[in-house]
Scaffold this active site. Sequence first.
Site, PDB file in Angstrom:
ATOM      1  N   GLU A  76       0.802  -1.227   0.000  1.00  0.00           N
ATOM      2  CA  GLU A  76       0.000   0.000   0.000  1.00  0.00           C
ATOM      3  C   GLU A  76       0.835   1.278   0.000  1.00  0.00           C
ATOM      4  O   GLU A  76       0.436   2.271  -0.590  1.00  0.00           O
ATOM      5  CB  GLU A  76      -0.893   0.031   1.259  1.00  0.00           C
ATOM      6  CG  GLU A  76      -2.043  -0.923   1.267  1.00  0.00           C
ATOM      7  CD  GLU A  76      -3.239  -0.407   0.494  1.00  0.00           C
ATOM      8  OE1 GLU A  76      -3.269   0.778   0.121  1.00  0.00           O
ATOM      9  OE2 GLU A  76      -4.151  -1.230   0.243  1.00  0.00           O
ATOM     10  N   SER A 336     -36.810 -31.122  46.452  1.00  0.00           N
ATOM     11  CA  SER A 336     -36.175 -31.457  47.727  1.00  0.00           C
ATOM     12  C   SER A 336     -34.763 -30.917  47.869  1.00  0.00           C
ATOM     13  O   SER A 336     -34.096 -31.223  48.845  1.00  0.00           O
ATOM     14  CB  SER A 336     -36.097 -32.976  47.868  1.00  0.00           C
ATOM     15  OG  SER A 336     -37.392 -33.503  47.968  1.00  0.00           O
TER      16      SER A 336
END
Length: 765
Positions: A76, A336
Site C-alpha cells: 500500500e 427437595s
Amino acid sequence: MKKRAFLVGSILIVWTLAALFWPVSLRISRDYSQVILAKDSTFLRVFLNSDKQWCLPPQLDSEIPANLRTAVLTYEDQYFDYHPGVNPIAILRAAYLNAKHQKVVSGGSTITMQVARMMEDEARTLFQKLIEIVLAIRLEAQYSKEEILREYLTHAPYGSNIRGFSAASFRYFEKKPDQLSWAQAATLAVLPNAPGLIFPGKNNEGLKAKRDQLLSKLLAKREIDQETFELSLLEPIPSEIIPFPLAAPHLTERIHLENELPVVYTTIDQSIQYETNFFLKQHAAQLQQMGIMNACALVVNNKTGEVASYVGSQNFDDLENQGRVDGVTSQRSSGSILKPFLYAAAIDEGLILPNTLIKDVPTYFESFSPNNASEQFSGIIPASKALIYSLNIPAVRLLNMYGLTKFYNLLESAGVQTLFRTADDYGLPLILGGSEVTPWDMAKLYSGLAKGGMFSDITYLKGNENESHRLLISSGASNLILEEMKELIRPGLEFYWKRYGNQKPIAWKTGTSYGHKDAWAVGATPDWTIVVWVGNFNGESNKGLSGMRSAGPLLFNILNILPESEDKRWFESDEEDFTEVKICSETGFYANPNCANVELSRVPVNMKPMRICPFHEKRILDESERYIVCSRCWGEHHVEQNVLRYPPDVNYYLWKNGGIVEAIPPHNPKCPVRQERDVLKIIYPLDHANLFVTKDFDGSYQPVVSRLATQFPDREVFWYLDDEFLGSTIRKPSLPLKLKAGAHQLAVVDSEGNRDEVGFSVIIN
Ligand SMILES: [Zn+2]
Ligand SMILES: [Zn+2]
C-alpha cells in the site's frame, strides 16, 4: 514593507502550526463487535457491531504482526515510515496515470490519507481529496506511525461485512493474527485495496494473482527468502468465510444484554463447556422421546467460584422447544434440593446429628399436613436416612423445630434471590419445593456447602474477585452432611449404582417437584459443583420426570469429564472443627443416664447443646412387674428398668411396619396421685352424641370436624379413631374426621400420656 511581510509571514506560520497541532482525534469509528472470550482467551462468541459488521475491538491484539505490517506497507505505502502523511511523488504519479488512462486507476493515497478518508467518509471529489491531505498531515503531526497504521488495519475493509485484520484473520484463516503465514499476511494486505472485486471464493484467480505479485515484491525486497516464497505460492487462497464460534450461547446472550464492554473475558472452560453441552444434548434427545423437552446444566469451580460451563438449554436453535430460554436463570420449584441446608443448619442448632431420630408419622402443622412421596411412614428414622430417602415429614418437622423465618433468612443470605414472598406466605412447604429457585442460585448454595459452609457469589467474569464470603453453616456440620450425601445407593438407583458405583465420590441430592414438573440433580466434590435441571420450560408436567432417573445420569456424565485436582481427598474435615460428646447410640441425642448404649461421637465444635435422649427412661415397677409405680405409690420392694419408650404414634407405625412394640404397663391403680387431670378434653363430638352427617352433591360425606381443648397447646396430640391412628397435631385443636354410619370411638393422647375419649354414633342423611 519588510516589517509588514514579516508580520504576515509570522501570522501565517503561527496559523499553520496552530492548524497542524489543533487536536484532532484519530478515530475512524468506535463501533466494534462485542467479543466474548473463554478463560483461555479463545472466542466464545462475537456479535455484529451496530452497523452489522464484523469489526473486532483493537484491544484484542496487542501488536500488529511484523509480517502483516511488512506486507501491507509493501503493497500500500512503501514510504509510510518516512513521509509526512502525503507522498508527493505518489500523487504526481497517480495524476499522470489517471490523465493518461482518462480515469482513476491510482489514488496515490498513503495509508494516512486512507485513514483520513475513512474518518471523513465522504465522496471522492478533488476537494475532498484536499481535505484528506490536510487531515493526513495533521494526523501525522499528532500521532505515531504505529497508531495510524493500527487505526487503518483495525478498520480496513476485507470483503463482505468483515472489517479489520483481526476479524479477517479469523474468518479467512481461523487464526489469531500473530499466527498468520507470509502467504496469509500477503492475502490480507491485498484484500482492502479492492474488497468488492476480490473476494475469497468469488474470484480466487484474481486474488491469487495479486497475492503472488506481492509475494514476488517481498522476495525482491528480501523481506522473505526464496524457500518461503516458493512455499507461500503453494498455499491455497481461502475458499470460504469461516463463521465465528458460538459457544455458551445463553451465557453470551446474557452478557451481551448486561455488559457493554467491547471485550468480555469470561471464566468458561472451552473443553468443559463443549463436553457439558455434548452430554446434555445427547441426554435431552433421549428425554424428548418421553415428552421431556428441556434441560440445562451449570458447572462451577468451588475453589474460585468461577463458572466453568453454562448450558442454558438442550439446543439454542431448537426454537420449536423454546431452546432460546435460559434454564440456568429460570425460576423452578426447588423440590427437595434445599433439604441438605436445613439438615446442616439443624446440626449447628443442636437439633440433630446424622444419627438422631426424627419422627416420621402423619402430622398436621396447623392447616398443613405433608406426606411422603411414597405415602409410607416409617414411624421414626435417623436424620441421615430421612435426608437420603428425601422424606418430607421429617424435613417439615425439622423446619418447624429450626424455625421457618430463620431458615428463610439463611437461604437468602446464602444467595437465593427468588424468595419473592414472605417466610409466612411460603410456610413450612418451603422445604418441599414451595418456593422457586434458579439453577444459578442452587450452584451458589451447593458450592457454599462444599466450601465448608462459606457462601459467596459465583461469577462468569474473569478477575471478578468475590469479596463477600459468608460463613452460614459450620465447617463441621457441612462436612457431616456432605458425608451423608456421598451415599450412592439410593432407592430405585440399583441400575445406576452398578454403573456409577466405582467412580469418584460426589455429595449429591436429587429433587422432583410437586406434580412432576422439575427434576433436579445437584452435586458437589471438593473441586466442582454441578447443577442439572430437567423438565419443560412451558411448565408441562410429565409422569416420567424424576430427579434420580431424569437428571441423575447427566450429573454423572458431567462429573466424569471434570478434571480432578492433584489431591484426590474428599472434603477436608479439620480435626479442630470437631469435638467429641457422649451420644445415645440408639437415638442420636446426648446420652442420658438411662441410655443403654453410649458412644463418643464427633460433633461440630460450636454446635449448640443438644437435647438429652428423650426416649430412654428409667421405669420403676412394683414387685410383680405388672404396674408402674412412683414415689407416692411404691412399696418396699420395686424394680428398676432402663427402657426405650417411643410416643404412641411412633409405636403404631413401628408396629405397622412389622416391628415388635412392647406394651407399657399401666400405672399402679392404687396410686393416690396418678396423673394430671383434665389436661385434654374432646369438646366435639360429645360423648354419647348422635351426629347427623349430610351427603354432598357428589355423593361424598362431609367430614365431621372434631375439636379439642388442651391446657398445653404446644404439646403434640395423637388422635385415634376406632383404635386406628389418624395422625398427630401441634397447635391445632381440631381434626376433620371422615366417618361412616355407625358407632365410633375417638381418643386423644398427648405426649405426656394424658388421654381423653368419647363414643358417638353417626347417622347419614
Ligand atoms: Zn438414649
Ligand atoms: Zn404412682
